[in-house]
Design a protein around this motif. Structure first.
Motif, PDB file in Angstrom:
ATOM      1  N   LEU A 184     -11.454  -7.398   2.809  1.00  8.82           N
ATOM      2  CA  LEU A 184     -10.470  -6.431   2.552  1.00  8.82           C
ATOM      3  C   LEU A 184     -11.193  -5.269   1.819  1.00  8.82           C
ATOM      4  O   LEU A 184     -11.640  -5.690   0.561  1.00  8.82           O
ATOM      5  CB  LEU A 184      -9.201  -6.970   1.749  1.00  8.82           C
ATOM      6  CG  LEU A 184      -8.065  -5.968   1.398  1.00  8.82           C
ATOM      7  CD1 LEU A 184      -7.550  -5.478   2.756  1.00  8.82           C
ATOM      8  CD2 LEU A 184      -6.908  -6.800   0.611  1.00  8.82           C
ATOM      9  N   LYS A 185     -11.208  -4.135   2.240  1.00  8.75           N
ATOM     10  CA  LYS A 185     -11.827  -2.992   1.488  1.00  8.75           C
ATOM     11  C   LYS A 185     -10.992  -2.115   0.925  1.00  8.75           C
ATOM     12  O   LYS A 185     -11.087  -1.243  -0.051  1.00  8.75           O
ATOM     13  CB  LYS A 185     -12.656  -2.302   2.546  1.00  8.75           C
ATOM     14  CG  LYS A 185     -13.638  -2.925   3.253  1.00  8.75           C
ATOM     15  CD  LYS A 185     -14.416  -3.418   1.860  1.00  8.75           C
ATOM     16  CE  LYS A 185     -16.046  -4.010   2.393  1.00  8.75           C
ATOM     17  NZ  LYS A 185     -16.732  -4.680   1.426  1.00  8.75           N
ATOM     18  N   GLN A 186      -9.527  -2.155   1.331  1.00  7.62           N
ATOM     19  CA  GLN A 186      -8.560  -1.228   0.484  1.00  7.62           C
ATOM     20  C   GLN A 186      -7.250  -2.184   0.337  1.00  7.62           C
ATOM     21  O   GLN A 186      -6.834  -2.807   1.462  1.00  7.62           O
ATOM     22  CB  GLN A 186      -8.267  -0.173   1.401  1.00  7.62           C
ATOM     23  CG  GLN A 186      -7.210   0.946   0.982  1.00  7.62           C
ATOM     24  CD  GLN A 186      -7.105   2.087   1.793  1.00  7.62           C
ATOM     25  OE1 GLN A 186      -7.855   2.364   2.646  1.00  7.62           O
ATOM     26  NE2 GLN A 186      -6.197   2.674   1.628  1.00  7.62           N
ATOM     27  N   ILE A 205      -1.743 -12.156   5.504  1.00  2.00           N
ATOM     28  CA  ILE A 205      -2.366 -11.684   4.441  1.00  2.00           C
ATOM     29  C   ILE A 205      -1.607 -10.971   3.326  1.00  2.00           C
ATOM     30  O   ILE A 205      -0.725 -10.027   3.634  1.00  2.00           O
ATOM     31  CB  ILE A 205      -3.458 -10.421   4.768  1.00  2.00           C
ATOM     32  CG1 ILE A 205      -4.467 -11.145   5.582  1.00  2.00           C
ATOM     33  CG2 ILE A 205      -4.288 -10.069   3.613  1.00  2.00           C
ATOM     34  CD1 ILE A 205      -5.458 -10.179   6.011  1.00  2.00           C
ATOM     35  N   SER A 206      -1.475 -11.649   2.186  1.00  5.36           N
ATOM     36  CA  SER A 206      -0.514 -11.133   1.237  1.00  5.36           C
ATOM     37  C   SER A 206      -0.993  -9.945   0.773  1.00  5.36           C
ATOM     38  O   SER A 206      -2.211  -9.388   0.651  1.00  5.36           O
ATOM     39  CB  SER A 206      -0.576 -12.334   0.170  1.00  5.36           C
ATOM     40  OG  SER A 206       0.148 -11.416  -1.051  1.00  5.36           O
ATOM     41  N   GLU A 207       0.003  -9.073   0.272  1.00 11.38           N
ATOM     42  CA  GLU A 207      -0.286  -7.716  -0.115  1.00 11.38           C
ATOM     43  C   GLU A 207      -0.944  -7.482  -1.439  1.00 11.38           C
ATOM     44  O   GLU A 207      -1.406  -6.594  -1.814  1.00 11.38           O
ATOM     45  CB  GLU A 207       1.091  -6.842  -0.164  1.00 11.38           C
ATOM     46  CG  GLU A 207       1.901  -7.435  -1.117  1.00 11.38           C
ATOM     47  CD  GLU A 207       3.299  -6.669  -1.238  1.00 11.38           C
ATOM     48  OE1 GLU A 207       4.120  -7.009  -1.947  1.00 11.38           O
ATOM     49  OE2 GLU A 207       3.401  -5.626  -0.755  1.00 11.38           O
ATOM     50  N   SER A 208      -0.600  -8.661  -2.124  1.00  8.76           N
ATOM     51  CA  SER A 208      -1.316  -8.712  -3.381  1.00  8.76           C
ATOM     52  C   SER A 208      -2.667  -9.299  -3.337  1.00  8.76           C
ATOM     53  O   SER A 208      -3.442  -9.523  -4.298  1.00  8.76           O
ATOM     54  CB  SER A 208      -0.492  -9.766  -4.247  1.00  8.76           C
ATOM     55  OG  SER A 208      -0.835 -11.093  -3.684  1.00  8.76           O
ATOM     56  N   SER A 209      -3.504  -9.454  -2.139  1.00 11.39           N
ATOM     57  CA  SER A 209      -4.611  -9.910  -1.786  1.00 11.39           C
ATOM     58  C   SER A 209      -5.758  -8.786  -2.511  1.00 11.39           C
ATOM     59  O   SER A 209      -5.636  -7.558  -2.317  1.00 11.39           O
ATOM     60  CB  SER A 209      -5.095  -9.796  -0.461  1.00 11.39           C
ATOM     61  OG  SER A 209      -4.371 -11.041   0.237  1.00 11.39           O
ATOM     62  N   PRO A 210      -6.613  -9.280  -3.492  1.00  9.30           N
ATOM     63  CA  PRO A 210      -7.553  -8.346  -3.980  1.00  9.30           C
ATOM     64  C   PRO A 210      -8.566  -7.783  -3.019  1.00  9.30           C
ATOM     65  O   PRO A 210      -8.702  -8.340  -1.985  1.00  9.30           O
ATOM     66  CB  PRO A 210      -8.050  -9.196  -5.027  1.00  9.30           C
ATOM     67  CG  PRO A 210      -8.261 -10.751  -4.547  1.00  9.30           C
ATOM     68  CD  PRO A 210      -6.749 -10.764  -3.999  1.00  9.30           C
ATOM     69  N   LEU A 211      -9.147  -6.799  -3.633  1.00  7.14           N
ATOM     70  CA  LEU A 211     -10.370  -6.121  -2.704  1.00  7.14           C
ATOM     71  C   LEU A 211     -11.140  -7.073  -2.562  1.00  7.14           C
ATOM     72  O   LEU A 211     -11.502  -8.193  -3.463  1.00  7.14           O
ATOM     73  CB  LEU A 211     -10.799  -4.731  -3.524  1.00  7.14           C
ATOM     74  CG  LEU A 211      -9.783  -3.709  -3.498  1.00  7.14           C
ATOM     75  CD1 LEU A 211     -10.336  -2.586  -4.198  1.00  7.14           C
ATOM     76  CD2 LEU A 211      -9.247  -3.368  -2.074  1.00  7.14           C
ATOM     77  N   PHE A 225     -10.207  -3.214   6.700  1.00  5.66           N
ATOM     78  CA  PHE A 225     -10.879  -4.316   6.879  1.00  5.66           C
ATOM     79  C   PHE A 225     -12.373  -3.716   7.495  1.00  5.66           C
ATOM     80  O   PHE A 225     -12.465  -2.904   8.298  1.00  5.66           O
ATOM     81  CB  PHE A 225     -10.260  -5.352   7.855  1.00  5.66           C
ATOM     82  CG  PHE A 225      -9.192  -5.687   7.210  1.00  5.66           C
ATOM     83  CD1 PHE A 225      -8.002  -5.452   7.750  1.00  5.66           C
ATOM     84  CD2 PHE A 225      -8.938  -6.812   6.034  1.00  5.66           C
ATOM     85  CE1 PHE A 225      -6.657  -5.884   7.178  1.00  5.66           C
ATOM     86  CE2 PHE A 225      -7.895  -7.195   5.748  1.00  5.66           C
ATOM     87  CZ  PHE A 225      -6.618  -6.867   6.076  1.00  5.66           C
ATOM     88  N   THR A 226     -13.217  -4.617   7.021  1.00  4.29           N
ATOM     89  CA  THR A 226     -14.666  -4.670   7.775  1.00  4.29           C
ATOM     90  C   THR A 226     -15.024  -6.138   8.154  1.00  4.29           C
ATOM     91  O   THR A 226     -14.445  -6.924   7.685  1.00  4.29           O
ATOM     92  CB  THR A 226     -15.726  -4.260   6.573  1.00  4.29           C
ATOM     93  OG1 THR A 226     -15.836  -4.939   5.392  1.00  4.29           O
ATOM     94  CG2 THR A 226     -15.434  -2.609   6.164  1.00  4.29           C
TER      95      THR A 226
END
Length: 946
Positions: free
Chosen positions: A193-195, A139-145, A175-176
């Protein structure tokens, strides 16, 4: 909750009704949980089927499973169905939501088939399972919420509630868990992704995903999620659809295009270059059947697509860019396989009752037939037919189950076996079919009795056969087989005269040969009729009879017998006056032969004398009458001894001899000697005949009176009926007159001629003297006494004009049945006689011609005289007048009953004379004068003798 007595009764009635409905429907339903232990109770199958527990063994109670596994069994002692071996529902029905075992319960005597279905209930014995134990997520760190990262869910082999899964993610801040219900078949699972991620702060995350099923005593499965935070490439490829649905026909050829997937990436250069591939979690069966082009996203078929193997395929597709780090896009392809009719039906025949007895009733179940088809829908709908058409039919008993039933009668002798073909055809287009051959043999029963070719057989056997000789062979055929066709023969016993039939003949029980146990005698037994019975060895045995007519053919085994003279003196002595004319009959030889036909045809001849000289006497060839051929002279001597040979016409001929002594006297001495002989004979027989003569006279008078009355009645009846001219009606002549050659006589045959076991011995009327001279008027009683007796009261000898031709009555077979042969028919035209056409001439002018019997089947003694010149103007048949009048001569009626052993007694002959009234006085005066002369002559002779 409490129930009253009425409620309990209603509940019990409802249960009985439900049980009856279940049994009537032909199927019983049970259920048992999987993994049940051995011996687990399933149901009281015997009770539920309405069978007696005590009859299970005797009726061959058995349970048959289609897959031939012994998951379940029945205790024959109590009729309880129990678990016999471990049942794994997931192994038995891996992809079916409903799992059941179909049992066939078969009992014999009579044959019954029941269908039982046992449902296997699922238990929660399989935990959820993930395809991998650890999954790496980049998962890229730039992945949006709220970015969603799909996850592969767990699989549970159970069904129902036991297969309902719930997921739980280990606690974390980033993550949820997201579970979407956007499709009935696909329930995507993913991480949201929640954060925002920061690789420099947290490069990796380790989470635990837990799957829990819904069964009691929950089972769980886990997978490790390793999340790697990527840097740089922050845009992942994106598909046009998250879910692609496509239908694919089974049996599609390799290379067939399934669909084309398309993904796009907003990055540039290498970060936007996409490579398509299947996800790592795709099963091997999918990888063996499908392939994707990595450059253009074309999904094609590379293996065999079989609807019966899998009805659908779920394929996970990834689109990966070439950036660093690589970004991945995901989509799902759902391939639904469409069924085609590519499986022919399968037919299984289970023979139960072979061979079939030919007396089996209609409705007998011969075999069970089951069919199946792996296709679905109309392609799997199977119908059965039977060919060729005949006494068998198929009856549907349950879904895809049939019974082969006998609906008509069978005959092994007509068709010993039937070759049947069961054809199963599905409902696809085009339809597929399968066949199974059934050979039905017909068992024989004893339903055919032995049969003879003819109802009656005629056998000819010569008499004097050797004892035990084979005379005939009877043969009966039986179309049955084995012991039902084994034929044995026996005589139908009865009495033949005074003896049993078995004393004459016997029959061999196996070969049917008929043997004569003793020599047969034609004179004793002309025809032997009996029956032979043929019976088979079946149960019950069947039989039939055939009649045999054994005709005993005559052989020349009896020599002629010369009858003794009326005086009983041997040799025969005759006194002949020297003044007799040429052709005068001086004596007559009487002989009989017990044989028949030509063997009884007698001829007479004189043995030649040693010295050749005058031969004043001759004998009639067929009459036996000795007559003069020359005028007698003193040179011939006072006494002539003649030796007469009597021969028959058999092969070889047999003969007998008779000696005749002829004494030549002058006219006066001849008359005296004749009177002396008469007195001596009368004196010798006076004592014996005194009592019999009155009886004979009474019988004769009554007989003549009866004949006269009968003649008058017949004459009146015939005149009244007025038949057409020339037609003679049946009846007996009223009066029978004699001629100079022959006479009419009636004989009662005493000996048994035809032994057929039916009726008694026949009375035959013997007819001689074919030509009848006219008869005189009514017979005077005084004249009867004058003619029938002498002064001493003894019967006189027959009138010289009456001549009894013994040579023509050949033995016992000389009788002619006037009623059957129609020799004499009385009618308005007078008696009618039948005349033969072949005659043998005799040298005697007065004897005429005698015709012997000619040809087979003609009575050998039906003789006929054809008179010669000595009897001119004899009336022929049809010329006789209605009244028989013999002017100037007595009419003679001879009534004779033939004694046993062919012995003739002179007392059997009673002669009546009849003359016209105008001639009686002259005859009486002439007789008185003659009597006076005889007395004077006798006194003179006596004196001279003294």
């Amino acid at each position: 909750m409490e129930f009253s007595g009425q409620d309990g009764l209603r509940l019990f009635q409802w249960l009985l009704l439900y049980s009856a409905w279940e049994i009537g429907s032909g199927q019983i339903h049970y259920s048992v949980p999987e993994e049940a232990k051995h011996g687990t109770f399933v149901g009281r199958i015997a009770q539920d089927l309405g069978l007696e527990v005590g009859e299970l063994v005797s009726r061959l109670f058995r349970v048959v499973s289609p897959d031939r596994r012994d998951y379940l069994d029945v205790n024959l002692q109590n009729g309880i169905l129990f678990v016999n071996s471990r049942i794994d529902r997931e192994e038995l029905c891996p992809h079916s939501p409903v799992c059941s075992i179909h049992l066939e319960v078969i009992v014999d005597k009579p044959l019954q088939v029941f269908h039982v279905e046992v449902e296997i209930k699922d238990i929660n014995d399989n935990p959820p399972v993930f395809s991998v134990t650890q999954k790496n997520l980049f998962i890229s760190e730039s992945s949006p919420l709220d970015s969603r990262f799909p996850l592969e869910g767990a699989a549970d082999a159970d069904i129902g509630v036991n297969a309902v899964l719930s997921y739980k993610l280990s606690p974390n801040d980033f993550f949820t868990l997201d579970l979407q219900n956007n499709d009935e078949q696909i329930k995507p699972l993913g991480l949201v992704l929640k954060q925002l991620l920061d690789r420099e702060e947290i490069p990796e995350l380790h989470l635990l995903l837990t799957a829990t099923d819904g069964g009691k005593a929950e089972l769980t499965g886990t997978v490790q999620l390793q999340i790697i935070v990527l840097d740089v490439n922050d845009n992942a490829p994106k598909f046009d659809k998250k879910l692609y649905k496509v239908r694919l026909a089974e049996n599609s050829l390799n290379g067939t295009m399934v669909l084309k997937v398309t993904a796009s990436d907003m990055d540039e250069e290498t970060n936007g270059q996409i490579i398509y591939s299947f996800a790592r979690e795709v099963p091997l069966n999918v990888l063996s059947k499908f392939a994707i082009d990595p450059m253009d996203g074309d999904v094609r078929v590379i293996g065999h697509i079989d609807f019966e193997e899998s009805k659908s395929y779920q394929i996970q597709v990834e689109a990966t860019d070439q950036g660093i780090p690589k970004m991945v896009g995901h989509c799902t392809i759902l391939v639904e396989v469409m069924d085609t009719n590519d499986n022919a039906p399968e037919v299984t025949v289970k023979s139960l009752s072979l061979p079939v007895p030919e007396d089996s009733p209609s409705g007998t179940v011969i075999a069970l037939v089951s069919v199946s088809d792996r296709d679905s829908g109309a392609n799997g709908l199977v119908t059965c037919s039977l060919s060729p058409s005949g006494p068998f039919t198929l009856v549907s008993t349950f879904r895809n189950y049939y019974s082969l039933v006998l609906e008509g009668s069978v005959d092994r002798e007509s068709v010993p076996a039937y070759e049947l073909v069961v054809t199963a055809r599905d409902g696809g287009s085009p339809a597929l079919w399968a066949t199974a051959s059934v050979s039905v043999a017909i068992a024989d029963v004893n339903d055919n009795a032995p049969a003879f070719e003819k109802p009656v057989y005629t056998v000819f056997v010569k008499e004097n056969n050797p004892p035990g000789c084979h005379i005939f062979t009877v043969s009966a055929s039986d179309p049955d087989v084995q012991e039902n066709s084994l034929v044995s023969y026996s005589l139908v016993e009865r009495r033949v005269g005074e003896r049993q039939l078995s004393s004459y003949v016997s029959v061999h029980s196996e070969s049917g040969k008929v043997y004569a146990l003793q020599p047969l005698d034609h004179e004793e037994l002309e025809l032997l009729q009996f029956q032979v019975s043929a019976r088979d060895a079946g149960f019950p045995p069947l039989g039939s009879n055939v009649s045999l007519q054994v005709f005993v053919l005559d052989e020349n085994d009896n020599a002629p017998v010369v009858l003794p003279s009326h005086a009983g003196v041997s040799p025969m002595t005759e006194l002949v006056s020297q003044s007799v004319a040429v052709g005068h009959v001086v004596a007559k030889i009487r002989a009989v032969d017990a044989d028949s036909g030509y063997n009884a045809w007698l001829s007479y001849e004189l043995l030649p004398e040693v010295s050749v000289g005058r031969r004043p006497f001759r004998v009639g060839l067929y009459t036996g009458e000795i007559s003069t051929t020359l005028v007698l002279e003193e040179l011939d001597g006072p006494r002539q001894m003649l030796l007469v040979v009597v021969k028959d016409h058999g092969e070889p001929p047999l003969s007998a001899t008779a000696t005749v002594s002829i004494s030549l006297v002058d006219s006066g001495k001849a008359l005296k000697a004749s009177s002396g002989v008469s007195r001596s004979v009368a004196s010798a027989g006076k004592a014996a005949m005194a009592l019999d003569v009155n009886v004979y006279l009474i019988i004769a008078i009554c007989s003549v009176s009866s004949l006269l009355v009968l003649s008058l009645l017949l004459y009146v009846a015939l005149r009244c009926s007025a038949p057409p001219q020339g037609v003679c009606g049946p009846g007996k002549p009223a009066l029978v007159c004699s001629s100079e050659i022959g006479s009419w006589s009636y004989s009662q045959q005493r000996r048994q001629k035809v032994c057929s076991g039916e009726g008694g011995v026949k009375s035959d009327l013997m007819a001689f003297s074919p030509n009848l001279p006219p008869c005189s008027g009514p017979v005077d009683s005084a004249e009867q006494e004058a003619v029938g007796q002498d002064n001493s009261g003894k019967p006189k000898q027959p009138n010289p004009d009456w001549r009894y031709s013994a040579s023509l009555r050949a033995g016992m077979h000389s009788s002619v049945h006037l009623e059957e042969a129609g020799i004499l028919r009385a009618g308005p035209g007078g008696p009618d006689q039948q005349w033969p056409t072949v005659s043998s001439a005799t040298p005697e002018p007065e004897a005429g011609e005698v015709s012997p019997p000619v040809g087979a089947g003609v009575n050998s003694n039906s003789w006929t005289f054809k008179y010669g010149p000595g009897n001119p103007k004899q009336p022929g048949p049809g010329e006789l007048p209605d009244k028989f009048i013999i002017p100037g001569s007595p009419a003679i009626i001879s009534i004779r009953q033939e004694p046993p052993n062919n012995q003739i007694d002179k007392s059997d002959f009673i002669t009546f004379g009849k003359k016209e009234e105008t001639k009686k006085k002259k005859k009486k005066k002439k007789g008185n004068k003659t009597q006076e002369k005889k007395e004077k002559g006798n006194s003179t002779t006596d004196n001279s003798d003294q």
